[in-house]
Design an enzyme around this catalytic site. Structure first.
Site, mmCIF file in Angstrom:
data_model
loop_
_atom_site.group_PDB
_atom_site.id
_atom_site.type_symbol
_atom_site.label_atom_id
_atom_site.label_comp_id
_atom_site.label_asym_id
_atom_site.label_seq_id
_atom_site.Cartn_x
_atom_site.Cartn_y
_atom_site.Cartn_z
ATOM 1 N N TYR A 160 0.885 -1.108 -0.095
ATOM 2 C CA TYR A 160 0.033 0.002 0.047
ATOM 3 C C TYR A 160 0.915 1.316 -0.007
ATOM 4 O O TYR A 160 1.889 1.562 0.669
ATOM 5 C CB TYR A 160 -0.909 0.083 1.237
ATOM 6 C CG TYR A 160 -1.319 1.246 1.222
ATOM 7 C CD1 TYR A 160 -2.306 1.910 0.276
ATOM 8 C CD2 TYR A 160 -0.751 2.661 2.367
ATOM 9 C CE1 TYR A 160 -2.646 3.149 0.452
ATOM 10 C CE2 TYR A 160 -1.138 3.313 2.397
ATOM 11 C CZ TYR A 160 -1.919 4.036 1.225
ATOM 12 O OH TYR A 160 -2.257 5.380 1.192
ATOM 13 N N HIS A 217 -1.953 1.089 6.919
ATOM 14 C CA HIS A 217 -3.139 0.866 5.963
ATOM 15 C C HIS A 217 -3.976 0.007 6.539
ATOM 16 O O HIS A 217 -4.488 -1.022 5.492
ATOM 17 C CB HIS A 217 -2.777 1.028 4.744
ATOM 18 C CG HIS A 217 -3.864 1.867 3.722
ATOM 19 N ND1 HIS A 217 -4.947 1.396 2.855
ATOM 20 C CD2 HIS A 217 -3.827 3.164 3.661
ATOM 21 C CE1 HIS A 217 -5.401 2.325 2.317
ATOM 22 N NE2 HIS A 217 -4.841 3.425 2.695
HETATM 23 C C1 GCO Z 1 -3.350 8.431 3.536
HETATM 24 C C2 GCO Z 1 -4.509 7.475 3.068
HETATM 25 C C3 GCO Z 1 -4.802 7.643 1.574
HETATM 26 C C4 GCO Z 1 -5.897 6.713 1.270
HETATM 27 C C5 GCO Z 1 -6.675 7.359 0.331
HETATM 28 C C6 GCO Z 1 -7.879 6.692 0.286
HETATM 29 O O1 GCO Z 1 -2.705 8.350 4.677
HETATM 30 O O2 GCO Z 1 -2.885 9.374 2.846
HETATM 31 O O3 GCO Z 1 -4.084 6.224 3.717
HETATM 32 O O4 GCO Z 1 -3.481 7.455 1.089
HETATM 33 O O5 GCO Z 1 -5.497 5.598 0.862
HETATM 34 O O6 GCO Z 1 -6.909 8.681 0.877
HETATM 35 O O7 GCO Z 1 -8.819 7.338 -0.556
HETATM 36 MG MG MG Z 2 -3.520 6.488 5.748
#
Ligand code: GCO
Ligand code: MG
Length: 408
Positions: A160, A217
């Site tokens: 992620y 995440h």
């Molecule tokens: C972050 C978030 C985002 C989300 C995204 C989903 O910490 O910035 O995890 O990367 O994945 O906003 O819409």
């Molecule tokens: Mg996040």
């Protein structure tokens, strides 16, 4: 004073921003953001079909009553779609009020508590070498805090927060376009083995001063998150984000029993009720809710005050999931909040985005300097907006190697 009309625009450069413009009989207008990432048409439809008709003729200065009218007045309360729509209305009404007062919005909260608000950037790499270069690049630009995300050796697809292609920055809309979600493979064991080694390298190379953040995440089980937090303690993270899925606050009790790593949660929350237990039981150190999905400034300010009572600091969501209007709303709260912590900063600040949302807000040396223009201090160029239209996209879906569906 009366609201005479309101309009919703969906689209933008590389991103479907949902922008609300509320007009009044005094010529002053207000702007709000209802961008719900990869579900953008839903808050737009809620605004158009249900909320805007109820706004016409109301006094825009009664932002509290209008907020309560929509939130309490609805039989089915809350949820990200509704809260994003209320959030946009609320931002626009505060924009109008501050323009009427001829003051930047932060003055209506109690003025500035700091000159600039600390922001963090997103450093990422498909491998550790690429991540180290990315961190160095942000440090050269003056950033004092970076979120570090890295591809995991042996994991079939990128983890992620990391672009699938080497050297390519993650773009939250263009990467996710298409008619069905892209599927990623997740392997917790490989992740847990690698991340402490990566943090060791990063701390070793960049020294003690740089503030490091990491976003899990929602991928771990509570016991695994406790183990990771413990192993990362020597690297003194600024925060560990979303270690477990956010809808289970009790999981944080177990994590807290085992580690002092600072925890940040809340980017998927949409109300005070989602935040309450985590804040009151001091299960988190930073609250991540955003002005958009969090029902706007009225509701977010209430959350900030509850957090302050329990020594929880702010760290509002700021991925390009929201538009510069939402970022501006948060910037005014950040300028004021006694319990400000940090602001995520990753708007797509391209020339096209600046042309669509002109403003004097600026980031310099890792600090966000809020504009002193009256209101939110961000405008919206409708002729620019006509260049863009809605494009469908999906967040990816994560599966384990055997095919079991996992948390994205
Ligand atoms: C972050 C978030 C985002 C989300 C995204 C989903 O910490 O910035 O995890 O990367 O994945 O906003 O819409
Ligand atoms: Mg996040």
């Amino acid at each position: 004073m009366k609201i005479t009309a309101a309009e919703v625009f969906v689209g933008g450069p590389g991103k479907n921003y949902v922008t609300l413009k509320i007009m009044t009989d005094q010529g002053i207008y207000g702007l709000g953001d209802a961008t719900l990432n990869n579900r953008e048409t839903l808050p737009a439809a809620y605004l158009q079909d249900y909320l805007i008709p109820c706004l016409i003729g109301r006094d825009p200065r009664n932002s509290e009553d209008i907020w309560q009218y929509f939130y309490r007045g609805a039989y089915f309360r809350g949820g990200p779609i509704a809260m994003a729509a209320y959030g946009a209305i609320d931002m626009a009404l505060w924009d109008i009020k501050a323009k009427l007062a001829d003051m930047p919005l932060y003055q209506l909260f109690g003025g500035k508590s700091r000159e600039g608000a600390l922001v963090y950037a997103h450093a990422q790499g498909t491998d550790l070498e690429e991540l180290l270069d990315s961190i160095a690049g942000y440090q050269e630009q003056g950033y004092k805090a970076v979120r570090v995300q890295c591809g995991i050796p042996g994991m079939p697809s990128a983890s992620y927060g990391v672009s699938a292609q080497k050297g390519k920055a993650h773009n939250y809309i263009t990467d996710f376009q298409g008619d069905a979600p892209h599927e990623e493979i997740w392997d917790t064991d490989k992740y847990l083995r690698f991340i402490p080694r990566a943090l060791d390298r990063i701390r070793g190379q960049f020294g003690d001063e740089l503030k490091l953040l990491h976003d899990v995440h929602h991928r771990l089980l509570p016991r695994e998150a406790a183990q990771l937090g413990k192993e990362l303690e020597p690297y003194r993270l600024f925060w560990l984000e979303d270690p477990t899925p956010a809808e289970d606050p009790a999981a944080l009790r177990l994590i807290r029993q085992h580690t002092t790593v600072p925890i940040a949660i809340g980017e998927v929350f949409n109300s005070l009720w989602d935040c309450k237990q985590l804040i009151e039981e001091r299960l988190i150190d930073f609250i991540r809710i955003s002005a958009t999905y969090g029902g706007g400034i009225t509701h977010l300010k209430r959350i900030v005050d509850l957090a302050a009572l329990h020594e929880v600091r702010t760290g509002f969501h700021g991925a390009p999931s929201h538009s510069p209007i939402s970022m501006a709303a948060q910037a005014h709260l950040n300028a004021w909040a006694p319990n400000f912590g940090i602001q995520e900063y990753l708007v797509l600040d391209t020339p096209e985005c600046d042309a669509l949302f002109p403003s004097e807000h600026r980031v310099e040396n890792g600090l966000f300097h809020v504009s002193d223009q009256p209101g939110l201090g961000v405008d919206f160029d409708e002729s620019e907006a006509r260049r863009y239209s809605y494009k469908r996209g999906f967040h990816p879906v994560a599966r384990l190697e055997d095919g079991t569906l996992w948390n994205y």
